[in-house]
Write a protein that holds these residues in place. Structure first.
Motif, mmCIF file in Angstrom:
data_model
loop_
_atom_site.group_PDB
_atom_site.id
_atom_site.type_symbol
_atom_site.label_atom_id
_atom_site.label_comp_id
_atom_site.label_asym_id
_atom_site.label_seq_id
_atom_site.Cartn_x
_atom_site.Cartn_y
_atom_site.Cartn_z
ATOM 1 N N VAL A 1 -5.105 8.074 -0.653
ATOM 2 C CA VAL A 1 -4.924 6.875 -1.454
ATOM 3 C C VAL A 1 -3.896 6.004 -0.740
ATOM 4 N N ALA A 2 -4.261 4.757 -0.528
ATOM 5 C CA ALA A 2 -3.319 3.791 0.033
ATOM 6 C C ALA A 2 -2.861 2.864 -1.083
ATOM 7 N N VAL A 3 -1.576 2.604 -1.110
ATOM 8 C CA VAL A 3 -0.998 1.693 -2.097
ATOM 9 C C VAL A 3 -0.261 0.611 -1.316
ATOM 10 N N ASN A 4 -0.703 -0.610 -1.517
ATOM 11 C CA ASN A 4 -0.106 -1.756 -0.819
ATOM 12 C C ASN A 4 -0.092 -1.551 0.695
ATOM 13 N N THR A 5 -1.241 -1.157 1.234
ATOM 14 C CA THR A 5 -1.529 -0.993 2.671
ATOM 15 C C THR A 5 -0.844 0.200 3.338
ATOM 16 N N GLU A 6 -0.239 1.102 2.559
ATOM 17 C CA GLU A 6 0.365 2.298 3.146
ATOM 18 C C GLU A 6 -0.122 3.533 2.412
ATOM 19 N N TYR A 7 -0.340 4.613 3.164
ATOM 20 C CA TYR A 7 -0.719 5.861 2.523
ATOM 21 C C TYR A 7 0.365 6.276 1.534
ATOM 22 N N ALA A 8 -0.065 6.762 0.375
ATOM 23 C CA ALA A 8 0.882 7.181 -0.660
ATOM 24 C C ALA A 8 0.699 8.674 -0.928
ATOM 25 N N ASP A 9 1.816 9.370 -1.158
ATOM 26 C CA ASP A 9 1.707 10.783 -1.499
ATOM 27 C C ASP A 9 1.442 10.910 -2.999
ATOM 28 N N ASP A 10 1.148 12.114 -3.427
ATOM 29 C CA ASP A 10 0.743 12.350 -4.823
ATOM 30 C C ASP A 10 1.820 11.988 -5.838
ATOM 31 N N ALA A 11 3.081 11.984 -5.445
ATOM 32 C CA ALA A 11 4.168 11.702 -6.380
ATOM 33 C C ALA A 11 4.441 10.203 -6.561
ATOM 34 N N ALA A 12 3.811 9.369 -5.750
ATOM 35 C CA ALA A 12 4.077 7.927 -5.811
ATOM 36 C C ALA A 12 3.632 7.341 -7.151
ATOM 37 N N LEU A 13 4.504 6.537 -7.754
ATOM 38 C CA LEU A 13 4.181 5.850 -9.002
ATOM 39 C C LEU A 13 3.337 4.622 -8.711
ATOM 40 N N LEU A 14 2.379 4.361 -9.582
ATOM 41 C CA LEU A 14 1.517 3.187 -9.445
ATOM 42 C C LEU A 14 1.975 2.098 -10.408
ATOM 43 N N HIS A 15 1.754 0.850 -10.008
ATOM 44 C CA HIS A 15 2.153 -0.307 -10.803
ATOM 45 C C HIS A 15 0.958 -1.238 -10.980
ATOM 46 N N PRO A 16 0.936 -2.048 -12.040
ATOM 47 C CA PRO A 16 -0.225 -2.885 -12.346
ATOM 48 C C PRO A 16 -0.694 -3.800 -11.217
ATOM 49 N N ASN A 17 0.177 -4.326 -10.407
ATOM 50 C CA ASN A 17 -0.238 -5.256 -9.360
ATOM 51 C C ASN A 17 -0.416 -4.608 -7.993
ATOM 52 N N ASP A 18 -0.343 -3.290 -7.934
ATOM 53 C CA ASP A 18 -0.536 -2.597 -6.658
ATOM 54 C C ASP A 18 -1.961 -2.767 -6.163
ATOM 55 N N GLU A 19 -2.108 -2.850 -4.842
ATOM 56 C CA GLU A 19 -3.426 -2.789 -4.227
ATOM 57 C C GLU A 19 -3.694 -1.312 -3.943
ATOM 58 N N ILE A 20 -4.636 -0.733 -4.671
ATOM 59 C CA ILE A 20 -4.925 0.691 -4.573
ATOM 60 C C ILE A 20 -6.291 0.855 -3.922
ATOM 61 N N VAL A 21 -6.320 1.647 -2.832
ATOM 62 C CA VAL A 21 -7.546 1.835 -2.087
ATOM 63 C C VAL A 21 -7.803 3.328 -1.919
ATOM 64 N N LEU A 22 -9.019 3.762 -2.247
ATOM 65 C CA LEU A 22 -9.430 5.147 -2.048
ATOM 66 C C LEU A 22 -10.021 5.272 -0.651
ATOM 67 N N ILE A 23 -9.490 6.206 0.121
ATOM 68 C CA ILE A 23 -9.946 6.412 1.477
ATOM 69 C C ILE A 23 -10.500 7.825 1.592
ATOM 70 N N PRO A 24 -11.821 7.944 1.616
ATOM 71 C CA PRO A 24 -12.443 9.265 1.672
ATOM 72 C C PRO A 24 -12.351 9.858 3.083
ATOM 73 N N PRO A 25 -12.703 11.139 3.217
ATOM 74 C CA PRO A 25 -12.733 11.751 4.542
ATOM 75 C C PRO A 25 -13.709 10.990 5.429
ATOM 76 N N VAL A 26 -13.391 10.913 6.706
ATOM 77 C CA VAL A 26 -14.218 10.174 7.648
ATOM 78 C C VAL A 26 -14.792 11.165 8.651
ATOM 79 N N SER A 27 -16.066 10.991 8.961
ATOM 80 C CA SER A 27 -16.673 11.820 10.008
ATOM 81 C C SER A 27 -17.337 10.902 11.011
ATOM 82 N N GLY A 28 -17.525 11.382 12.160
ATOM 83 C CA GLY A 28 -18.156 10.565 13.179
ATOM 84 C C GLY A 28 -18.504 11.412 14.372
ATOM 85 N N GLY A 29 -19.007 10.774 15.360
ATOM 86 C CA GLY A 29 -19.391 11.544 16.514
ATOM 87 C C GLY A 29 -19.449 10.722 17.753
#
Length: 80
Positions: free
Chosen positions: A52-80
């Motif tokens: 989970v990225a919050v305001n363009t930075e990866y956030a750890d599980d303990a990070a508090l979220l705020h109403p105006n945060d930009e929250i982005v879900l980043i799933p595992p990536v695979s490639g070849g």
């Protein structure tokens, strides 16, 4: 509080849309958000990792979220 969450890749497929709004308590952490997502969308349990990225930075599980945060879900990536 109302949170706007952006999702990409498999996370977007699981949710079924790019943007999700969620009404969560004021004291919500990243871990709480992940738990909420798993309850609402059980297929999240299948992901080996979900960052989970919050305001363009990866956030750890303990990070508090705020109403105006930009929250982005980043799933595992695979490639070849």
């Amino acid at each position: 509080m109302n949170l706007k969450i952006l999702s990409f890749g498999i996370a977007k497929e699981i949710i079924g849309q790019l943007e999700l709004s969620a009404q969560l308590p004021e004291t919500t952490t990243v871990a709480d958000l992940k738990q909420f997502l798993t309850q609402q969308f059980p297929d999240f349990q299948k992901l080996t990792s979900l960052r989970v990225a919050v305001n363009t930075e990866y956030a750890d599980d303990a990070a508090l979220l705020h109403p105006n945060d930009e929250i982005v879900l980043i799933p595992p990536v695979s490639g070849g």
